[in-house]
Write an enzyme that holds these catalytic residues in place. Structure first.
Site, PDB file in Angstrom:
ATOM      1  CE  LYS A   1       4.998   6.278   0.951  1.00  0.00           C
ATOM      2  NZ  LYS A   1       5.571   5.129   1.136  1.00  0.00           N
TER       3      LYS A   1
ATOM      4  CE  LYS B   1      11.759   0.207  -0.655  1.00  0.00           C
ATOM      5  NZ  LYS B   1      10.421  -0.332  -0.810  1.00  0.00           N
TER       6      LYS B   1
ATOM      7  CB  THR C   1       7.920   1.908   1.673  1.00  0.00           C
ATOM      8  OG1 THR C   1       8.414   1.098   0.451  1.00  0.00           O
ATOM      9  CG2 THR C   1       9.356   2.683   1.998  1.00  0.00           C
TER      10      THR C   1
ATOM     11  CG  LEU D   1      -1.742  -1.101   1.167  1.00  0.00           C
ATOM     12  CD1 LEU D   1      -2.521  -1.438   2.559  1.00  0.00           C
ATOM     13  CD2 LEU D   1      -2.933  -1.268   0.135  1.00  0.00           C
ATOM     14  N   PRO D   2       0.416   2.301  -0.476  1.00  0.00           N
ATOM     15  CG  PRO D   2      -1.153   3.952  -1.399  1.00  0.00           C
ATOM     16  CD  PRO D   2      -1.044   2.615  -1.027  1.00  0.00           C
TER      17      PRO D   2
END
Length: 372
Positions: free
Chosen positions: A321, A246, A170, A139-140
């Site tokens: 982001k 990550k 992430t 998911l974003p």
């Protein structure tokens, strides 16, 4: 270096190269292996005459940390939430490996495409959570991850104690830890398992997984499924550790992309062909993933987003982001990130200019080229 023997789709032996002191020993091993019959009905063409083969793999990890490069996971009911550029490819590999995959996404066309490849669709998160033994999410944003898991009709509202939840988004470590606490309160296992390699690796099934959680549980409950979609699994420590690994990777990715962009434009503005400069960089000490696989200059790598007007790939708003997450974590642990901060500021400019935010993050090349 290690030598891994594969028979069918399963790994049987791993020999550290230091144990094989003479060529004759290697030849005897290969000869004995060739006498083993192939047990798999799905052997690739590499298995000539039904014989297994030896694979040489370079690895700097201790032998006991080397992960298997082939999945031996039995067919399982797997859910996948978030089937965009990355998730759709990952879910596709699970389908190809024979798993029963159920997908959920607000993008109905993305769901329809995967149903056409053999997946089933769920009408809600709660339905998917109830049906599946393993659930992956890609998911974003952290906010969407939280709502997906702990929202009123989220995955935790219906998942059983036997369900294992794996988030490959992430996000910041705090969000992963909060979801883990909510899952733990219901007796459900949750792991953060983001990926590296971007769309090219997702397409090839060569993703690298960085996982937060108990190492023994990762190997037992996750590894066989992760290796359906990737080639490496790195246990990183407690819940949230995978997220931090990550974030480090993506900060480095952004810094290297910006550095490569500056180098290519410097050469171009002097009169050098970016293709020539790229070739020199890739033969020299400046070589990096962006220069070899994801070159931002159009016309150099046909499969890179730069060859498609920077469409597809990893959107600028998502990298922005991630740089924000890196900035947040760096402040929390008091770690200096001067280049990360400067790169974050450059992508902030990109986000506020034209339609760049929906383009691949390598569009920074076009942005700076237009500034001359």
């Amino acid at each position: 270096m290690i030598i891994s023997l594969y028979l069918g789709e399963r790994i049987f032996y791993i020999y550290p190269i230091r144990m094989i002191k003479h060529t004759s020993t290697l030849m005897k091993l290969a000869s004995s292996c060739s006498k083993l019959p192939c047990q798999s009905s799905k052997c690739p063409e590499n298995y000539l005459s039904g014989r297994p083969y030896l694979i040489l793999t370079f690895c700097d990890l201790p032998a006991h940390r080397v992960v298997r490069l082939a999945s031996s996971a039995p067919p399982t009911d797997i859910g996948f939430v978030g089937v965009g550029n990355m998730g759709s490819l990952m879910a596709g590999h699970l389908i190809d490996k024979g798993h029963n995959v159920t997908v959920y996404d607000l993008n109905k066309q993305a769901v329809k495409d995967l149903v056409g490849k053999g997946a089933k669709s769920a009408s809600s998160l709660a339905e998917l959570g109830e049906k599946c033994k393993r659930v992956f999410t890609m998911l974003p944003t952290p906010e969407i991850v939280t709502d997906t898991y702990v929202g009123p009709n989220g995955l935790l509202s219906s998942a059983s104690k036997s369900t294992i939840l794996i988030d490959s988004s992430t996000i910041d470590p705090g969000t992963a830890q909060n979801v883990h606490k909510a899952a733990h309160a219901k007796g459900i296992k949750f792991f953060d398992a983001p990926v590296a390699g971007a769309v090219p690796a997702a397409k090839a099934g060569t993703l690298v997984f960085m996982v937060g959680g108990d190492e023994k549980e990762i190997k037992e409950h996750l590894e066989p499924y992760l290796l359906c979609m990737g080639t490496s699994v790195y246990p990183c420590g407690p819940i949230g550790s995978g997220c931090v690994a990550k974030i480090c990777n993506n900060m480095m990715l952004a810094i290297s992309m910006l550095g490569l962009t500056e180098a290519l434009l410097l050469g171009k503005n002097f009169g050098l062909d970016p293709k020539l400069v790229s070739a020199i960089i890739n033969k020299g000490s400046g070589r990096c993933w962006s220069s070899e696989i994801y070159n931002p200059a159009p016309g150099i790598i046909p499969t890179a987003p730069s060859a498609n007007d920077y469409n597809g790939g990893f959107k600028t708003n998502l990298l922005y982001k991630d740089l924000g997450l890196a900035s947040q974590v760096s402040k929390e642990v008091c770690s200096p990130t001067p280049l990360g901060t400067l790169t974050y500021q450059m992508y902030r400019l990109l986000m506020n200019t034209g339609d760049y935010k929906d383009k691949d993050f390598s569009v920074i090349y076009k942005f700076l080229a237009d500034k001359k």
